[in-house]
Design an enzyme around this catalytic site. Sequence first.
Site: not given
Ligand code: SAM
Ligand code: SF4
Length: 332
Positions: A65, A69, A72, A110, A141, A201, A273
């Site tokens: 990606c 973030c 992530c 989802c 979703c 959501c 949730r």
């Molecule tokens: N890429 C898309 C986005 O960011 O909108 C969707 C996937 S992203 C993995 C969805 C959500 O998962 C993130 O916004 C975050 O809140 C949660 N998430 C991701 N990594 C996480 C982690 N290591 N621990 C807890 N929540 C996490």
């Molecule tokens: Fe990409 Fe992870 Fe951020 Fe979603 S949460 S935009 S998968 S880096």
Amino acid sequence: MALAELTSTIDRATARPLWTREAAERLYRLPFADLMFRAQTVHRQNFDPNRVQMSRLLSIKTGGCPEDCGYCSQSARMPGEKLKASKLMEVERVIEEARKAKAGGATRYCMGAAWRSPKDRDMDMVIAMVEGVKGLGMETCMTLGMLTPQQALELKEAGLDYYNHNLDTSERYYSEIITTRTFANRLETLDNVRQAGMKVCAGGILGLGETVEDRVDMLVTLANLDEAPESVPINMLIPIPGTQLENAAPIDPLDFVRTIALARIMMPESHVRLSAGRTEMSDEMQAMCFLAGANSIFVGETLLTADNPGEDHDGALFRRLGIEPEELDAEG
Ligand code: SAM
Ligand code: SF4
Ligand code: DTB
């Protein structure tokens, strides 16, 4: 405390009471038993307290990606070892996985992709996935990153019920965690989703090093949207080695429960949730989250890339607590 005492601004256009940080923070800081009593009271006014909705996640496109973030595993920009990036999964495989999830009791499927936003060339496959999963009689979703108004409309027309797009934290703290997009970008996509007529959501993560004010502010933003999200995922950070937040200090479990209770009170009709991080929570902590008003979980052995408790553990927990899965016809 009546609603009028809790919310001290009124939206001029709609005459709807809006939450203020002060009112919300006062609730968060109540003695624990008082906060829990209020949350449980609101919960019982709006839901069967012994029913929990079950969703199943699938990563339809993993890793690589371009966003940064800080929590992530799928970001190509985090310093540590990278997850191998996959291509978008075949439509048939997605439908097959959804069928298994349905057999395991999940009512909503989802699908998540590690994208900044979907490319127009990906839309046909994504739409076929929505149609296929919908055809199984499940709710659908997706979480695909930012959407244009046009993409949101296409997904709605394909039968997508919910779109997940989290605020993750407060506006103030956002840029400490993510720099490749802004809080305003997030709100814009949420608006595009709402305008297209889909259910929203949207929630966040706790344990990013945020303050109580950040947690409260995030919930204030969510609760004050023109319409509150139907579904509010509250994730507990799963610290991923090699990411910016790998060594983040864990959140105090009671503060986590307080945040769930506050979300329940501020968004009385939404499903709250209890999302990522349950493998690190005791059964007792999860029980307290349900008591505070959480009424939805992700089921199955994996979330997108990280572990989840799995069917055996959750089945046993539900039996111990007398909780039944929520059937599909319930709203939200
Ligand atoms: N890429 C898309 C986005 O960011 O909108 C969707 C996937 S992203 C993995 C969805 C959500 O998962 C993130 O916004 C975050 O809140 C949660 N998430 C991701 N990594 C996480 C982690 N290591 N621990 C807890 N929540 C996490
Ligand atoms: Fe990409 Fe992870 Fe951020 Fe979603 S949460 S935009 S998968 S880096
Ligand atoms: C949400 O708030 N939590 C889910 C879902 N929306 C997409 C994702 C949790 C991801 C946890 C980390 C992982 O599995 O990689």
